[in-house]
Every structure is written in C-alpha cells, then in structure tokens.
Design a protein around this motif. Structure first.
Motif, PDB file in Angstrom:
ATOM      1  N   LYS A  79       0.821  -1.225   0.000  1.00 28.07           N
ATOM      2  CA  LYS A  79       0.000   0.000   0.000  1.00 28.07           C
ATOM      3  C   LYS A  79       0.850   1.268   0.000  1.00 28.07           C
ATOM      4  O   LYS A  79       0.626   2.147  -0.837  1.00 28.07           O
ATOM      5  N   ALA A  83       0.805   3.330  -3.324  1.00 23.24           N
ATOM      6  CA  ALA A  83       0.105   4.577  -2.964  1.00 23.24           C
ATOM      7  C   ALA A  83      -1.058   4.910  -3.910  1.00 23.24           C
ATOM      8  O   ALA A  83      -1.244   6.053  -4.307  1.00 23.24           O
ATOM      9  N   ARG A  84      -1.844   3.895  -4.247  1.00 17.17           N
ATOM     10  CA  ARG A  84      -3.042   4.132  -5.063  1.00 17.17           C
ATOM     11  C   ARG A  84      -4.193   4.509  -4.141  1.00 17.17           C
ATOM     12  O   ARG A  84      -4.583   3.720  -3.275  1.00 17.17           O
ATOM     13  N   PRO A  85      -4.763   5.697  -4.308  1.00 14.55           N
ATOM     14  CA  PRO A  85      -5.868   6.104  -3.430  1.00 14.55           C
ATOM     15  C   PRO A  85      -7.065   5.160  -3.562  1.00 14.55           C
ATOM     16  O   PRO A  85      -7.352   4.634  -4.633  1.00 14.55           O
ATOM     17  N   ARG A  86      -7.744   4.966  -2.461  1.00 17.78           N
ATOM     18  CA  ARG A  86      -9.001   4.216  -2.492  1.00 17.78           C
ATOM     19  C   ARG A  86     -10.003   4.995  -3.343  1.00 17.78           C
ATOM     20  O   ARG A  86      -9.884   6.212  -3.485  1.00 17.78           O
ATOM     21  N   HIS A  89     -11.280   8.099  -1.839  1.00 24.76           N
ATOM     22  CA  HIS A  89     -10.329   9.198  -1.717  1.00 24.76           C
ATOM     23  C   HIS A  89      -9.899   9.741  -3.080  1.00 24.76           C
ATOM     24  O   HIS A  89      -9.013  10.587  -3.150  1.00 24.76           O
ATOM     25  N   ASP A  90     -10.519   9.259  -4.135  1.00 24.13           N
ATOM     26  CA  ASP A  90     -10.249   9.743  -5.489  1.00 24.13           C
ATOM     27  C   ASP A  90     -11.212  10.900  -5.761  1.00 24.13           C
ATOM     28  O   ASP A  90     -12.426  10.701  -5.874  1.00 24.13           O
ATOM     29  N   GLU A  91     -10.668  12.107  -5.868  1.00 26.76           N
ATOM     30  CA  GLU A  91     -11.505  13.314  -6.008  1.00 26.76           C
ATOM     31  C   GLU A  91     -12.425  13.268  -7.226  1.00 26.76           C
ATOM     32  O   GLU A  91     -13.527  13.803  -7.188  1.00 26.76           O
ATOM     33  N   ARG A 104     -15.095   5.589   4.634  1.00 26.61           N
ATOM     34  CA  ARG A 104     -14.198   5.848   3.510  1.00 26.61           C
ATOM     35  C   ARG A 104     -12.930   5.002   3.541  1.00 26.61           C
ATOM     36  O   ARG A 104     -12.229   4.919   2.552  1.00 26.61           O
ATOM     37  N   MET A 107      -6.324   5.900   3.403  1.00 27.36           N
ATOM     38  CA  MET A 107      -5.986   6.623   2.175  1.00 27.36           C
ATOM     39  C   MET A 107      -5.745   5.693   0.984  1.00 27.36           C
ATOM     40  O   MET A 107      -6.228   5.944  -0.106  1.00 27.36           O
ATOM     41  N   TYR A 108      -4.999   4.614   1.180  1.00 28.39           N
ATOM     42  CA  TYR A 108      -4.592   3.773   0.055  1.00 28.39           C
ATOM     43  C   TYR A 108      -5.305   2.429   0.059  1.00 28.39           C
ATOM     44  O   TYR A 108      -5.590   1.870   1.108  1.00 28.39           O
ATOM     45  N   ASP A 159      -7.655  -3.950  -6.654  1.00 27.49           N
ATOM     46  CA  ASP A 159      -7.172  -4.012  -5.270  1.00 27.49           C
ATOM     47  C   ASP A 159      -7.465  -5.395  -4.692  1.00 27.49           C
ATOM     48  O   ASP A 159      -6.632  -5.986  -3.998  1.00 27.49           O
TER      49      ASP A 159
END
Length: 192
Positions: A79, A83-86, A89-91, A104, A107-108, A159
């Motif tokens: 992770k 460092a791929r955002p969940r 957490h992806d805007e 949520r 972060m990753y 994931d």
C-alpha cells in the motif's frame, strides 16, 4: 494500462451502484471480523477432530502467521509503495459513490488487506482439511468479504485481485511450512 484502470473504475461503479438499504447493512457487517467468529469456531472444531490437539496447535499458530504475513505485506509494504488512493479518496470519483455509514477507509487501497487476509486463512484451511464443505464454505467466505469491500466502495476490483494474490502466496507458504513440520514430527517419532 489506462484502459485497465478505466475498466477497474467502471466495474467498481457497477458493483457499488447496485445498492439497497438492506444490502448496505448486510455488506457493512460482512466486512466486520466479529461476524465470522462462528465460522472460525467451526473450523477450529474440524481441525481438532481431524488432526488432534498437537497438530491443531501448529495449525492455529500457522494461521496467525499467514494472516499476519498477508496483512503486513499488503498494508505495510505494498500500500505505501504503490500509494493508489481508495475510490473514496479519489476526487474525481468520490462524488459518484454510494457510501455506507460515511465509511471511507484509509488513504490507500492497493492491495486489499481484507482480501489478502481472508484468502490466506481460507486457502490454508482448504489445503489442510481437504473437505468439500470446507472448500465451499471458505470460498463463500472469501467471495462475500471481497464483494463487500467493493460494494462499500473502499476497494477497486484490482485491489481485491492483488490482495487475493498476496493471500494465496501467504497460504501456500504456510501450508508448505505446516507439512514440513508434520513430516519432521512424524520422522522424529519413527526414530524413537
């Protein structure tokens, strides 16, 4: 690669978009460890019945080790490295998602620790017990856990796939070590 990530996102939106109020709560609880305690108790009973107390101790220790290994590799190494955002957490995606209880996650998300841990536990028991009912039960356990993580929008399908690979590797290592211990134990009994 961008096509694969687009497909990953579309599949997540399809799974997360098929929500209902009653299914929200089912998926919420499926993701919780405590819900599965009766299953773990049944598995422990099956191991004791099939293998006896001494081998059960080895299996319990090995189960803890493979889950810890899967969890540490997924959360502690992969992770932060990837460092791929969940999805949550992806805007560009977060406003399209249906969240359950405002959850949520961290972060990753790559790779899914839930998928890695469930797969490590399930496959180890499937390999050790070699029973049809265990295979069906543990496969269902993995599928429900993995699906719930996508339904809750905290993991992309990739994931989950990555977590399944990590969990499989951990379980295979654990199975190999368990059979090695069993062989060395039976050899030492013969030499007495």
């Amino acid at each position: 690669m961008s096509q694969l990530l687009t497909l990953d996102q579309q599949l997540l939106l399809l799974i997360n978009g098929a929500h209902t109020a009653w299914l929200d709560m089912v998926m919420w609880y499926i993701s919780k460890t405590f819900v599965w305690i009766p299953l773990y108790a049944v598995l422990l009973y099956a191991v004791i019945k099939q293998m006896g107390w001494k081998q059960t101790l080895v299996v319990v220790v090995m189960t803890a080790l493979v889950i810890t290994l899967a969890d540490q590799v997924s959360s502690g190494i992969i992770k932060p490295l990837v460092a791929r955002p969940r999805p949550t957490h992806d805007e560009g995606l977060a406003d399209k998602l249906h969240l359950v209880n405002g959850y949520r996650g961290g972060m990753y998300g790559f790779v899914s620790s839930h998928a890695a841990n469930c797969m490590a536990c399930a496959l180890l028991f499937m390999l050790l017990l070699k029973r049809h009912w265990v295979n069906i039960t543990m496969s269902t356990y993995v599928v429900l856990n993995c699906y719930s993580r996508m339904y809750l929008a905290v993991h992309y399908p990739l994931d989950i796939l990555g977590g399944l690979v990590v969990g499989t590797a951990a379980a295979l290592l654990g199975y190999w070590l368990t059979t090695l211990i069993a062989r060395s134990s039976s050899l030492s009994k013969r030499n007495v």
